[in-house]
Scaffold this active site. Structure first.
Site, PDB file in Angstrom:
ATOM      1  CG  HIS A   1      43.361  36.005  42.045  1.00  0.00           C
ATOM      2  ND1 HIS A   1      43.035  37.276  42.568  1.00  0.00           N
ATOM      3  CD2 HIS A   1      42.310  35.338  41.856  1.00  0.00           C
ATOM      4  CE1 HIS A   1      41.813  37.322  42.843  1.00  0.00           C
ATOM      5  NE2 HIS A   1      41.247  36.102  42.441  1.00  0.00           N
TER       6      HIS A   1
ATOM      7  CB  ILE B   1      30.418  27.521  41.008  1.00  0.00           C
ATOM      8  CG1 ILE B   1      31.425  26.535  41.417  1.00  0.00           C
ATOM      9  CG2 ILE B   1      29.383  27.187  40.022  1.00  0.00           C
ATOM     10  CD1 ILE B   1      30.799  25.534  42.377  1.00  0.00           C
ATOM     11  CB  THR B   2      30.513  29.287  35.722  1.00  0.00           C
ATOM     12  OG1 THR B   2      29.867  30.385  35.854  1.00  0.00           O
ATOM     13  CG2 THR B   2      29.233  28.084  35.778  1.00  0.00           C
TER      14      THR B   2
ATOM     15  CE1 TYR C   1      34.581  43.920  39.359  1.00  0.00           C
ATOM     16  CE2 TYR C   1      36.664  45.281  39.999  1.00  0.00           C
ATOM     17  CZ  TYR C   1      36.052  43.950  39.913  1.00  0.00           C
ATOM     18  OH  TYR C   1      36.411  43.039  40.613  1.00  0.00           O
TER      19      TYR C   1
ATOM     20  CB  SER D   1      38.399  44.143  43.682  1.00  0.00           C
ATOM     21  OG  SER D   1      39.150  44.637  42.695  1.00  0.00           O
TER      22      SER D   1
ATOM     23  CD  GLU E   1      40.877  47.646  39.042  1.00  0.00           C
ATOM     24  OE1 GLU E   1      40.450  48.799  38.521  1.00  0.00           O
ATOM     25  OE2 GLU E   1      41.873  47.607  38.572  1.00  0.00           O
TER      26      GLU E   1
ATOM     27  CB  ALA F   1      30.999  40.465  40.251  1.00  0.00           C
TER      28      ALA F   1
ATOM     29  CG  ASP G   1      20.775  36.340  38.095  1.00  0.00           C
ATOM     30  OD1 ASP G   1      21.226  37.414  38.557  1.00  0.00           O
ATOM     31  OD2 ASP G   1      20.674  35.871  36.725  1.00  0.00           O
TER      32      ASP G   1
ATOM     33  CB  SER H   1      34.867  40.112  36.983  1.00  0.00           C
ATOM     34  OG  SER H   1      35.345  39.258  36.068  1.00  0.00           O
TER      35      SER H   1
ATOM     36  NE  ARG I   1      42.201  37.271  35.379  1.00  0.00           N
ATOM     37  CZ  ARG I   1      41.864  38.240  36.091  1.00  0.00           C
ATOM     38  NH1 ARG I   1      40.297  37.987  36.215  1.00  0.00           N
ATOM     39  NH2 ARG I   1      42.075  39.149  36.680  1.00  0.00           N
TER      40      ARG I   1
HETATM   41  P1  NAP Z   1      34.868  35.592  36.581  1.00  0.00           P
HETATM   42  O1  NAP Z   1      35.701  34.850  35.737  1.00  0.00           O
HETATM   43  O2  NAP Z   1      34.501  36.937  35.701  1.00  0.00           O
HETATM   44  O3  NAP Z   1      33.707  34.909  37.019  1.00  0.00           O
HETATM   45  C1  NAP Z   1      32.377  35.856  37.582  1.00  0.00           C
HETATM   46  C2  NAP Z   1      31.256  34.800  37.795  1.00  0.00           C
HETATM   47  O4  NAP Z   1      30.172  35.541  38.213  1.00  0.00           O
HETATM   48  C3  NAP Z   1      30.802  33.914  36.814  1.00  0.00           C
HETATM   49  O5  NAP Z   1      30.510  32.593  37.156  1.00  0.00           O
HETATM   50  C4  NAP Z   1      29.533  34.591  36.358  1.00  0.00           C
HETATM   51  O6  NAP Z   1      28.551  33.682  35.694  1.00  0.00           O
HETATM   52  C5  NAP Z   1      29.096  35.004  37.660  1.00  0.00           C
HETATM   53  N1  NAP Z   1      27.922  35.872  37.421  1.00  0.00           N
HETATM   54  C6  NAP Z   1      28.104  37.040  37.032  1.00  0.00           C
HETATM   55  N2  NAP Z   1      26.823  37.933  37.079  1.00  0.00           N
HETATM   56  C7  NAP Z   1      26.020  37.039  37.755  1.00  0.00           C
HETATM   57  C8  NAP Z   1      24.489  37.191  38.356  1.00  0.00           C
HETATM   58  N3  NAP Z   1      24.022  38.207  38.089  1.00  0.00           N
HETATM   59  N4  NAP Z   1      24.056  36.055  39.083  1.00  0.00           N
HETATM   60  C9  NAP Z   1      24.825  34.798  39.278  1.00  0.00           C
HETATM   61  N5  NAP Z   1      26.228  34.712  38.954  1.00  0.00           N
HETATM   62  C10 NAP Z   1      26.587  35.741  38.099  1.00  0.00           C
HETATM   63  O7  NAP Z   1      35.587  36.565  37.700  1.00  0.00           O
HETATM   64  P2  NAP Z   1      36.596  35.656  38.784  1.00  0.00           P
HETATM   65  O8  NAP Z   1      38.147  36.329  38.251  1.00  0.00           O
HETATM   66  O9  NAP Z   1      36.461  34.319  39.109  1.00  0.00           O
HETATM   67  O10 NAP Z   1      36.567  36.629  40.027  1.00  0.00           O
HETATM   68  C11 NAP Z   1      35.557  36.184  41.146  1.00  0.00           C
HETATM   69  C12 NAP Z   1      35.288  37.371  41.855  1.00  0.00           C
HETATM   70  O11 NAP Z   1      36.313  38.066  42.269  1.00  0.00           O
HETATM   71  C13 NAP Z   1      34.731  38.541  41.206  1.00  0.00           C
HETATM   72  O12 NAP Z   1      33.491  39.163  42.049  1.00  0.00           O
HETATM   73  C14 NAP Z   1      35.444  39.669  40.834  1.00  0.00           C
HETATM   74  O13 NAP Z   1      35.168  40.786  40.719  1.00  0.00           O
HETATM   75  C15 NAP Z   1      36.441  39.292  42.148  1.00  0.00           C
HETATM   76  N6  NAP Z   1      37.727  39.740  42.162  1.00  0.00           N
HETATM   77  C16 NAP Z   1      38.472  39.061  41.131  1.00  0.00           C
HETATM   78  C17 NAP Z   1      40.122  39.263  40.738  1.00  0.00           C
HETATM   79  C18 NAP Z   1      40.878  38.650  39.963  1.00  0.00           C
HETATM   80  O14 NAP Z   1      41.941  38.858  39.883  1.00  0.00           O
HETATM   81  N7  NAP Z   1      40.429  37.613  39.106  1.00  0.00           N
HETATM   82  C19 NAP Z   1      40.649  40.094  41.999  1.00  0.00           C
HETATM   83  C20 NAP Z   1      39.812  40.674  42.761  1.00  0.00           C
HETATM   84  C21 NAP Z   1      38.442  40.710  42.883  1.00  0.00           C
HETATM   85  P3  NAP Z   1      28.434  33.291  34.230  1.00  0.00           P
HETATM   86  O15 NAP Z   1      29.743  32.328  33.913  1.00  0.00           O
HETATM   87  O16 NAP Z   1      27.195  32.951  33.832  1.00  0.00           O
HETATM   88  O17 NAP Z   1      28.961  34.400  33.397  1.00  0.00           O
HETATM   89  O1  F7E Z   2      43.930  44.901  33.076  1.00  0.00           O
HETATM   90  C1  F7E Z   2      46.017  47.039  31.019  1.00  0.00           C
HETATM   91  C2  F7E Z   2      44.717  47.556  31.515  1.00  0.00           C
HETATM   92  O2  F7E Z   2      41.715  43.675  32.374  1.00  0.00           O
HETATM   93  C3  F7E Z   2      45.209  44.832  33.698  1.00  0.00           C
HETATM   94  C4  F7E Z   2      39.845  41.842  37.032  1.00  0.00           C
HETATM   95  O3  F7E Z   2      39.989  40.487  37.736  1.00  0.00           O
HETATM   96  O4  F7E Z   2      41.751  42.521  38.502  1.00  0.00           O
HETATM   97  C5  F7E Z   2      41.110  42.481  37.089  1.00  0.00           C
HETATM   98  O5  F7E Z   2      40.988  43.829  36.655  1.00  0.00           O
HETATM   99  C6  F7E Z   2      45.874  46.006  32.884  1.00  0.00           C
HETATM  100  C7  F7E Z   2      45.073  47.473  33.109  1.00  0.00           C
HETATM  101  O6  F7E Z   2      42.518  43.555  34.753  1.00  0.00           O
HETATM  102  C8  F7E Z   2      45.388  45.638  27.742  1.00  0.00           C
HETATM  103  O7  F7E Z   2      44.724  48.987  31.063  1.00  0.00           O
HETATM  104  C9  F7E Z   2      46.945  46.918  28.714  1.00  0.00           C
HETATM  105  O8  F7E Z   2      45.748  48.414  33.557  1.00  0.00           O
HETATM  106  O9  F7E Z   2      43.766  42.158  33.017  1.00  0.00           O
HETATM  107  P1  F7E Z   2      43.131  43.474  33.341  1.00  0.00           P
HETATM  108  P2  F7E Z   2      42.187  44.759  35.633  1.00  0.00           P
HETATM  109  O10 F7E Z   2      41.474  45.655  34.998  1.00  0.00           O
HETATM  110  O11 F7E Z   2      43.286  44.896  36.671  1.00  0.00           O
HETATM  111  C10 F7E Z   2      41.158  43.222  39.488  1.00  0.00           C
HETATM  112  C11 F7E Z   2      41.773  43.203  40.677  1.00  0.00           C
HETATM  113  C12 F7E Z   2      39.456  42.877  39.493  1.00  0.00           C
HETATM  114  O12 F7E Z   2      39.035  42.829  40.641  1.00  0.00           O
HETATM  115  C13 F7E Z   2      38.724  42.629  38.170  1.00  0.00           C
HETATM  116  O13 F7E Z   2      37.738  41.886  38.338  1.00  0.00           O
HETATM  117  O14 F7E Z   2      46.255  45.743  31.756  1.00  0.00           O
HETATM  118  N1  F7E Z   2      45.884  46.735  29.582  1.00  0.00           N
HETATM  119  N2  F7E Z   2      46.329  46.312  27.281  1.00  0.00           N
HETATM  120  C14 F7E Z   2      45.129  45.771  29.117  1.00  0.00           C
HETATM  121  N3  F7E Z   2      44.030  45.376  29.838  1.00  0.00           N
HETATM  122  C15 F7E Z   2      43.303  44.320  28.801  1.00  0.00           C
HETATM  123  N4  F7E Z   2      42.165  43.792  29.289  1.00  0.00           N
HETATM  124  N5  F7E Z   2      43.565  44.313  27.346  1.00  0.00           N
HETATM  125  C16 F7E Z   2      44.394  45.016  26.925  1.00  0.00           C
HETATM  126  O15 F7E Z   2      44.424  44.750  25.583  1.00  0.00           O
END
Ligand code: NAP
Ligand code: F7E
Length: 328
Positions: A177, A9-10, A147, A123, A125, A80, A56, A82, A182
């Site tokens: 997203h 939730i955080t 991941y 995801s 990914e 996760a 946890d 993430s 973020r």
């Molecule tokens: P995020 O901002 O990184 O948030 C991750 C959350 O997981 C935080 O609240 C973190 O807590 C908590 N957490 C990590 N390890 C934990 C543990 N061992 N026990 C309990 N809580 C734990 O991620 P998000 O972008 O909101 O994404 C939410 C979910 O969707 C994730 O599973 C991510 O992998 C998945 N996802 C994200 C995207 C995207 O583009 N955002 C796309 C596809 C899937 P702390 O605050 O304590 O660190």
């Molecule tokens: O990278 C390129 C990098 O770290 C996007 C997570 O929410 O979405 C996220 O994963 C792209 C990659 O996200 C930098 O190489 C270039 O190709 O923003 P990102 P991600 O890896 O796509 C998926 C769906 C999830 O599930 C994950 O939890 O951007 N890139 N230059 C860079 N990326 C970062 N972080 N930093 C750079 O300087």
């Protein structure tokens, strides 16, 4: 009043989902892990309207106790590790949280109350080195990071518990997203936050990795609606949630710098530190099934997303000064 438990939730999604569920009249229970300093920045504005409980994903006893005590009808498993680059540095821990954590929660549900509806945050990914474009629910997986591999496990264990124990368990395959909430290490927020700092004279350059990587970027509040819709349907299933549009990191830079009246080429510096051992080059999703079955569609366009994020970073820096920890 329906009751939902949100793990993570955080995080970005957890905070938006909690707000959405509160608006729908839900009682919300948010699971947080114990940390030496409290990190409630994203939930402070509604913290007094939810129950915050400690637990946890590494500790199954804590999950069972929370389900026993709070008796939610829906569980959204968003917690996760993430961040993809961290998964290369901490592959085992990423597997513990992001893969086995899902089994711990599913098994806690099986033990305590099999009528609980479960959402797993899968995801794009998982598609990694893509086998077809665009990617849909039937596209084979080929993850390119620890991941992504962990998420494939989480996806299949969710399906396995659905098929083995008849749980109402759904896997949402969400493409990237983003939002003003973020994390600063993800590329979109790194760009918009640095654009705002450059605009205000607090920075001069932005160091990035692969500018040619392409992503299907949507707006996080649109995507949490999709999660909820999956659990309201009459049968559990898996859905892709995406915009269907793809843009490069370079295009994101052009749009963000341009919106602030800056020339991106004067500020962006290529830095090999940000390249990954294996890259995912072209992700673009087909959310046709979610549109047909759930009536889900994204509302915010790529251009609006970039503008929302740049404007929010500019406003926050103007209001509160620059307290940014240097990350990524
Ligand atoms: P995020 O901002 O990184 O948030 C991750 C959350 O997981 C935080 O609240 C973190 O807590 C908590 N957490 C990590 N390890 C934990 C543990 N061992 N026990 C309990 N809580 C734990 O991620 P998000 O972008 O909101 O994404 C939410 C979910 O969707 C994730 O599973 C991510 O992998 C998945 N996802 C994200 C995207 C995207 O583009 N955002 C796309 C596809 C899937 P702390 O605050 O304590 O660190
Ligand atoms: O990278 C390129 C990098 O770290 C996007 C997570 O929410 O979405 C996220 O994963 C792209 C990659 O996200 C930098 O190489 C270039 O190709 O923003 P990102 P991600 O890896 O796509 C998926 C769906 C999830 O599930 C994950 O939890 O951007 N890139 N230059 C860079 N990326 C970062 N972080 N930093 C750079 O300087």
């Amino acid at each position: 009043m329906p009751k939902a438990l949100i793990t993570g939730i955080t995080g970005q999604d957890g905070s938006y989902l909690a707000e959405f569920l509160l608006d729908q009249g839900y009682e919300v229970v948010g699971m947080v892990r114990r940390t030496s300093t409290v990190n409630f920045d994203r939930i402070r504005q509604f913290q007094d309207r939810i129950a915050v409980v400690q637990g946890d994903l590494l500790d199954q006893v804590s999950l069972i106790n929370i389900l026993h005590e709070h008796r939610p009808q829906e569980v959204y498993n968003l917690a996760a590790q993430s961040f993809v680059p961290t998964s290369f540095e901490q592959p085992v821990l990423t597997g513990e949280f992001t893969a086995l954590g899902v089994t711990r929660m599913l098994d806690a549900i099986r033990t305590v109350d099999r009528s609980i509806r479960f959402y797993q945050a899968s995801s794009s990914e998982m598609f990694g080195k893509v086998h077809e474009v665009p990617q849909r629910e039937t596209t084979p997986f080929h993850p390119r990071s620890p991941y992504g591999v962990a998420k494939v496990y989480g996806h299949w264990i969710t399906i396995n518990y659905r098929e083995s124990y008849d749980l109402f368990a759904c896997s949402g395959i969400l493409f990237n997203h983003e939002s003003p909430r973020r994390g600063l290490e993800f590329v979109t927020r790194k760009i918009t936050h640095t654009v705002a700092r450059i605009k205000l004279g607090l920075a001069e350059e932005l160091r990035l990795g692969n500018l040619d990587a392409r992503r299907d970027w949507g707006f996080a509040p649109d995507y949490v609606r999709g999660m909820w819709r999956m659990l309201q349907h009459d049968r559990p299933d898996d859905y892709v949630i995406a915009t269907g549009e793809t843009h490069s990191v370079r295009e994101f830079c052009q749009e963000a710098f341009g919106h602030a009246g800056l020339d991106w080429e004067k500020h962006v510096v290529a830095d090999p530190r940000y390249f990954r051992p294996a890259e995912v080059d072209l992700l673009v999703g087909d959310a046709g099934k979610a549109a047909r079955v759930l009536g889900w569609k994204p509302a915010v366009t790529f251009r609006d997303l970039v503008r929302i994020m740049v404007d929010a970073d500019l406003a926050a820096l103007r209001q509160g000064g620059d307290h940014t920890p240097r990350v990524g």
